[in-house]
Write a protein that holds these residues in place. Structure first.
Motif, PDB file in Angstrom:
ATOM      1  N   PRO A 208      59.343 -34.271  87.955  1.00 52.83           N
ATOM      2  CA  PRO A 208      60.219 -34.614  89.083  1.00 52.83           C
ATOM      3  C   PRO A 208      59.507 -35.528  90.070  1.00 52.83           C
ATOM      4  N   ILE A 209      60.264 -36.479  90.615  1.00 58.30           N
ATOM      5  CA  ILE A 209      59.751 -37.313  91.696  1.00 58.30           C
ATOM      6  C   ILE A 209      60.791 -37.330  92.822  1.00 58.30           C
ATOM      7  N   ALA A 210      60.379 -37.703  94.004  1.00 57.02           N
ATOM      8  CA  ALA A 210      61.300 -37.761  95.135  1.00 57.02           C
ATOM      9  C   ALA A 210      62.385 -38.804  94.878  1.00 57.02           C
ATOM     10  N   ARG A 211      63.606 -38.470  95.290  1.00 56.83           N
ATOM     11  CA  ARG A 211      64.713 -39.406  95.091  1.00 56.83           C
ATOM     12  C   ARG A 211      64.425 -40.757  95.745  1.00 56.83           C
ATOM     13  N   ALA A 212      63.837 -40.755  96.914  1.00 61.71           N
ATOM     14  CA  ALA A 212      63.532 -42.020  97.594  1.00 61.71           C
ATOM     15  C   ALA A 212      62.610 -42.891  96.745  1.00 61.71           C
ATOM     16  N   ASP A 213      61.620 -42.279  96.097  1.00 61.01           N
ATOM     17  CA  ASP A 213      60.712 -43.032  95.228  1.00 61.01           C
ATOM     18  C   ASP A 213      61.459 -43.564  94.010  1.00 61.01           C
ATOM     19  N   PHE A 214      62.342 -42.729  93.468  1.00 56.89           N
ATOM     20  CA  PHE A 214      63.132 -43.135  92.307  1.00 56.89           C
ATOM     21  C   PHE A 214      64.001 -44.340  92.651  1.00 56.89           C
ATOM     22  N   ILE A 215      64.663 -44.303  93.780  1.00 57.62           N
ATOM     23  CA  ILE A 215      65.561 -45.389  94.166  1.00 57.62           C
ATOM     24  C   ILE A 215      64.765 -46.667  94.439  1.00 57.62           C
ATOM     25  N   ARG A 216      63.589 -46.543  95.035  1.00 58.25           N
ATOM     26  CA  ARG A 216      62.746 -47.730  95.229  1.00 58.25           C
ATOM     27  C   ARG A 216      62.361 -48.342  93.884  1.00 58.25           C
ATOM     28  N   TRP A 217      62.077 -47.483  92.902  1.00 52.98           N
ATOM     29  CA  TRP A 217      61.678 -47.989  91.594  1.00 52.98           C
ATOM     30  C   TRP A 217      62.832 -48.722  90.910  1.00 52.98           C
ATOM     31  N   ILE A 218      64.007 -48.108  90.891  1.00 51.40           N
ATOM     32  CA  ILE A 218      65.110 -48.741  90.165  1.00 51.40           C
ATOM     33  C   ILE A 218      65.582 -50.014  90.859  1.00 51.40           C
TER      34      ILE A 218
END
Length: 238
Positions: A208-218
Motif C-alpha cells: 500500500p502507498i498513500a493515495r496522494a503519492d499514487f495520484i502524483r505518480w499516475i
C-alpha cells in the motif's frame, strides 16, 4: 453524502472520498456512465468503478492504494517451475488480447470465495469499449486450445491498472499475471494499480502507498507514450 454525477459532471477531487469513519472508505461518487471516455477520465484521476448488480454506478478512490511495483513482483519456486515447463510444452500457449471479452466473462463467473460477480454486463460493455480503443488488455493462458487462465486491466501511457484474474487450472492466473508483469517491465511500466489491499496481492509483492503519492505518480505515467505492440515475451526463464 457523496455527490451524484450526471452525464457531463466532472469527478470530485479524490481527496474528498469517504473514510473509515464514514463506513465506506474510498467511496467518492455515484452515477454517470461507463463509457470509455468516462472510464479513462476516472483512471487518470485515480478513480475506479466498483458496484454490485442492482446498485448505481459507484466510484472509488481508496487510501492507501495497493500497488505492485513491477520490480517487486514475487515468483514462488512452484510458479517458476510452471513457467519453465510451459515454455517447452507445446500444449500451452500465452496470448495477449486474443479473447478479451472471454477473459472478462471468466473473471465474472461465480467463484468458491464468492467474488467475481461484480463484473456486470455494463462493466463488460464499458471495458470492451476500452479494449477496442486500445486501452484495455488481456493476458491469456491456453491449454490444448482452451482458455484456462487470464488477467485483464487498463493501460494508459506507462501506467497499468489491474482489474481481475481467473484460473481454471492450477497457477494459470499467476502464469498470466507473470507474463503481463514481465512484458510491462520490459516496456517501462513501473507500477500496477491493484486498487485494494489483500493478502493474496501482498504475497505477490504488492504494497500500500498513500493515495496522494499514487495520484502524483499516475499524473506523469499516464502522459507517457502508449505501448503499441502487445505480444508476450518469448520466455521469462531460460
Amino acid at each position: 453524502m457523496i455527490p451524484w454525477l450526471e452525464a457531463e459532471s466532472p469527478f470530485p477531487d479524490a481527496a474528498t472520498a469517504l473514510t473509515d469513519r464514514d463506513g465506506a472508505a474510498g467511496l467518492l461518487a455515484a452515477g454517470a456512465d461507463l463509457s470509455p471516455q468516462r472510464l479513462l477520465l476516472a483512471y487518470k484521476q485515480g478513480i475506479f468503478p466498483w458496484f454490485s448488480e442492482g446498485q448505481p454506478i459507484l466510484w472509488w478512490s481508496t487510501d492507501p492504494r495497493m500497488v505492485l511495483q513491477t520490480s517487486d513482483f514475487r515468483i514462488s519456486d512452484s510458479l517458476k517451475k510452471s513457467l519453465k515447463k510451459i515454455r517447452t510444452d507445446t500444449r500451452w500457449e500465452i496470448r495477449f488480447d486474443s479473447a478479451f471479452e472471454q477473459v472478462m466473462r471468466a473473471c465474472a463467473a461465480p467463484r468458491k470465495d464468492g467474488n467475481g460477480t461484480w463484473i456486470s454486463e455494463d462493466i463488460v460493455a464499458g471495458y470492451c469499449g476500452l479494449h477496442q480503443l486500445g486501452y484495455a488488455h488481456s493476458s491469456e493462458v491456453w491449454l490444448d486450445g482452451e482458455l484456462v487462465g487470464g488477467a485483464y486491466g487498463v493501460c494508459i501511457g506507462r501506467m497499468f491498472y489491474g482489474e481481475s484474474m481467473f484460473a481454471r487450472v492450477s497457477n494459470a492466473s499467476k502464469i498470466a499475471l507473470s507474463h503481463l508483469v514481465f512484458f510491462l517491465r520490459e516496456h517501462g511500466v513501473k507500477m500496477i494499480d491493484c486498487q485494494q489491499e489483500t493478502a493474496h496481492l501482498a504475497s505477490l509483492g504488492a504494497k500500500p502507498i498513500a493515495r496522494a503519492d499514487f495520484i502524483r505518480w499516475i499524473a506523469q505515467a499516464t502522459t507517457q507514450p502508449m505501448i503499441e505492440e502487445w505480444q508476450p515475451l518469448r520466455a521469462l526463464y531460460q
